[in-house]
Design a protein around this motif. Sequence first.
Motif, PDB file in Angstrom:
ATOM      1  N   ALA A   8      31.686  86.528  43.379  1.00  0.00           N
ATOM      2  CA  ALA A   8      30.242  86.780  43.351  1.00  0.00           C
ATOM      3  C   ALA A   8      29.592  85.740  44.252  1.00  0.00           C
ATOM      4  O   ALA A   8      29.817  84.541  44.089  1.00  0.00           O
ATOM      5  CB  ALA A   8      29.700  86.675  41.934  1.00  0.00           C
ATOM      6  N   ARG A   9      28.798  86.227  45.217  1.00  0.00           N
ATOM      7  CA  ARG A   9      28.140  85.311  46.152  1.00  0.00           C
ATOM      8  C   ARG A   9      26.650  85.584  46.136  1.00  0.00           C
ATOM      9  O   ARG A   9      26.221  86.740  46.187  1.00  0.00           O
ATOM     10  CB  ARG A   9      28.716  85.498  47.554  1.00  0.00           C
ATOM     11  CG  ARG A   9      28.157  84.495  48.537  1.00  0.00           C
ATOM     12  CD  ARG A   9      28.928  84.468  49.815  1.00  0.00           C
ATOM     13  NE  ARG A   9      28.738  85.724  50.537  1.00  0.00           N
ATOM     14  CZ  ARG A   9      29.387  86.018  51.648  1.00  0.00           C
ATOM     15  NH1 ARG A   9      30.270  85.197  52.147  1.00  0.00           N
ATOM     16  NH2 ARG A   9      29.154  87.158  52.252  1.00  0.00           N
ATOM     17  N   TRP A  10      25.892  84.519  46.092  1.00  0.00           N
ATOM     18  CA  TRP A  10      24.439  84.618  46.082  1.00  0.00           C
ATOM     19  C   TRP A  10      23.906  83.737  47.202  1.00  0.00           C
ATOM     20  O   TRP A  10      24.076  82.524  47.176  1.00  0.00           O
ATOM     21  CB  TRP A  10      23.889  84.180  44.732  1.00  0.00           C
ATOM     22  CG  TRP A  10      22.406  84.247  44.600  1.00  0.00           C
ATOM     23  CD1 TRP A  10      21.569  85.185  45.116  1.00  0.00           C
ATOM     24  CD2 TRP A  10      21.574  83.340  43.883  1.00  0.00           C
ATOM     25  NE1 TRP A  10      20.274  84.937  44.770  1.00  0.00           N
ATOM     26  CE2 TRP A  10      20.247  83.796  43.996  1.00  0.00           C
ATOM     27  CE3 TRP A  10      21.816  82.198  43.137  1.00  0.00           C
ATOM     28  CZ2 TRP A  10      19.168  83.147  43.419  1.00  0.00           C
ATOM     29  CZ3 TRP A  10      20.743  81.553  42.547  1.00  0.00           C
ATOM     30  CH2 TRP A  10      19.443  82.023  42.695  1.00  0.00           C
ATOM     31  N   GLN A  19      28.860  80.525  45.675  1.00  0.00           N
ATOM     32  CA  GLN A  19      29.919  81.504  45.492  1.00  0.00           C
ATOM     33  C   GLN A  19      30.753  81.095  44.282  1.00  0.00           C
ATOM     34  O   GLN A  19      31.197  79.959  44.191  1.00  0.00           O
ATOM     35  CB  GLN A  19      30.799  81.562  46.746  1.00  0.00           C
ATOM     36  CG  GLN A  19      31.923  82.558  46.665  1.00  0.00           C
ATOM     37  CD  GLN A  19      32.602  82.753  48.009  1.00  0.00           C
ATOM     38  OE1 GLN A  19      31.946  83.034  48.998  1.00  0.00           O
ATOM     39  NE2 GLN A  19      33.909  82.604  48.035  1.00  0.00           N
ATOM     40  N   ALA A  20      30.946  82.031  43.374  1.00  0.00           N
ATOM     41  CA  ALA A  20      31.812  81.808  42.212  1.00  0.00           C
ATOM     42  C   ALA A  20      32.930  82.834  42.257  1.00  0.00           C
ATOM     43  O   ALA A  20      32.727  83.978  42.664  1.00  0.00           O
ATOM     44  CB  ALA A  20      31.015  81.933  40.922  1.00  0.00           C
ATOM     45  N   GLU A  21      34.111  82.417  41.833  1.00  0.00           N
ATOM     46  CA  GLU A  21      35.270  83.297  41.835  1.00  0.00           C
ATOM     47  C   GLU A  21      35.956  83.210  40.476  1.00  0.00           C
ATOM     48  O   GLU A  21      35.910  82.177  39.815  1.00  0.00           O
ATOM     49  CB  GLU A  21      36.273  82.865  42.918  1.00  0.00           C
ATOM     50  CG  GLU A  21      35.705  82.864  44.312  1.00  0.00           C
ATOM     51  CD  GLU A  21      36.686  82.318  45.345  1.00  0.00           C
ATOM     52  OE1 GLU A  21      37.862  82.053  44.991  1.00  0.00           O
ATOM     53  OE2 GLU A  21      36.278  82.159  46.496  1.00  0.00           O
ATOM     54  N   LEU A  22      36.580  84.280  40.085  1.00  0.00           N
ATOM     55  CA  LEU A  22      37.458  84.296  38.925  1.00  0.00           C
ATOM     56  C   LEU A  22      38.783  84.851  39.419  1.00  0.00           C
ATOM     57  O   LEU A  22      38.865  86.027  39.795  1.00  0.00           O
ATOM     58  CB  LEU A  22      36.890  85.152  37.794  1.00  0.00           C
ATOM     59  CG  LEU A  22      37.744  85.221  36.531  1.00  0.00           C
ATOM     60  CD1 LEU A  22      37.912  83.836  35.915  1.00  0.00           C
ATOM     61  CD2 LEU A  22      37.122  86.175  35.534  1.00  0.00           C
ATOM     62  N   THR A  54      29.825  75.818  47.115  1.00  0.00           N
ATOM     63  CA  THR A  54      28.688  75.891  48.024  1.00  0.00           C
ATOM     64  C   THR A  54      29.170  76.642  49.262  1.00  0.00           C
ATOM     65  O   THR A  54      30.220  76.326  49.816  1.00  0.00           O
ATOM     66  CB  THR A  54      28.220  74.484  48.423  1.00  0.00           C
ATOM     67  OG1 THR A  54      27.833  73.786  47.245  1.00  0.00           O
ATOM     68  CG2 THR A  54      27.050  74.543  49.389  1.00  0.00           C
ATOM     69  N   HIS A  55      28.403  77.646  49.669  1.00  0.00           N
ATOM     70  CA  HIS A  55      28.768  78.499  50.802  1.00  0.00           C
ATOM     71  C   HIS A  55      27.795  78.214  51.944  1.00  0.00           C
ATOM     72  O   HIS A  55      26.607  78.526  51.839  1.00  0.00           O
ATOM     73  CB  HIS A  55      28.706  79.969  50.371  1.00  0.00           C
ATOM     74  CG  HIS A  55      29.010  80.950  51.454  1.00  0.00           C
ATOM     75  ND1 HIS A  55      30.291  81.179  51.903  1.00  0.00           N
ATOM     76  CD2 HIS A  55      28.202  81.756  52.181  1.00  0.00           C
ATOM     77  CE1 HIS A  55      30.257  82.098  52.858  1.00  0.00           C
ATOM     78  NE2 HIS A  55      28.994  82.463  53.046  1.00  0.00           N
ATOM     79  N   ILE A  56      28.288  77.610  53.004  1.00  0.00           N
ATOM     80  CA  ILE A  56      27.473  77.284  54.176  1.00  0.00           C
ATOM     81  C   ILE A  56      27.948  78.172  55.319  1.00  0.00           C
ATOM     82  O   ILE A  56      29.151  78.227  55.590  1.00  0.00           O
ATOM     83  CB  ILE A  56      27.627  75.803  54.558  1.00  0.00           C
ATOM     84  CG1 ILE A  56      27.241  74.909  53.373  1.00  0.00           C
ATOM     85  CG2 ILE A  56      26.798  75.464  55.790  1.00  0.00           C
ATOM     86  CD1 ILE A  56      27.666  73.471  53.521  1.00  0.00           C
TER      87      ILE A  56
END
Length: 170
Positions: A8-10, A19-22, A54-56
């Motif tokens: 899931a990326r916001w 970004q969170a991942e499972l 953190t997504h840059i």
Amino acid sequence: GYTGGIVARWITEKNLGLQAELNYAQQGWKEKFEEQPQFEYSRTINYIELPFLTHIYFGSDRVRFFFNLGPKIGYALGESTHSNLGPDDAPNRHNEQHDLPVQKKFDWGLCGGPGLEVRTGIGSFLLEGRYYYALGDIFNSRREDPFSRSASQVISAKLTYLFTVKKFTF
């Protein structure tokens, strides 16, 4: 080993997001013995893990370069070993970690790495390299234990497909 999961990326700001991942991930190691190449040992540890990154990113609307960085926690679900090191076959090749089960199932550390994203009409395709440095050990590390440190270091390559679920505008 294999890794698979959901992402899931916001995107919160221009060039910045979360970004969170499972994931279900396999980690472990293989040992080969130069003097006696017929002997081998390997261990695979199966984890459920949650990186929070953190997504840059930068680039055009179609092609973007990015860098992800953040903490990751995980839990060891199980493990398996493969070995042909019998006590009579290779008495000098047996190490203490071969018989020890994972003693600390909770895993935590830092991960990050660069990547490339290609955005199309059917979704985004990402190719990413990632490095993980564990801050916790898998074996006990007290003075009387055989190891003073047993943390993981993992280098991985990931191929990801993302599709937009819903766009929010504020």
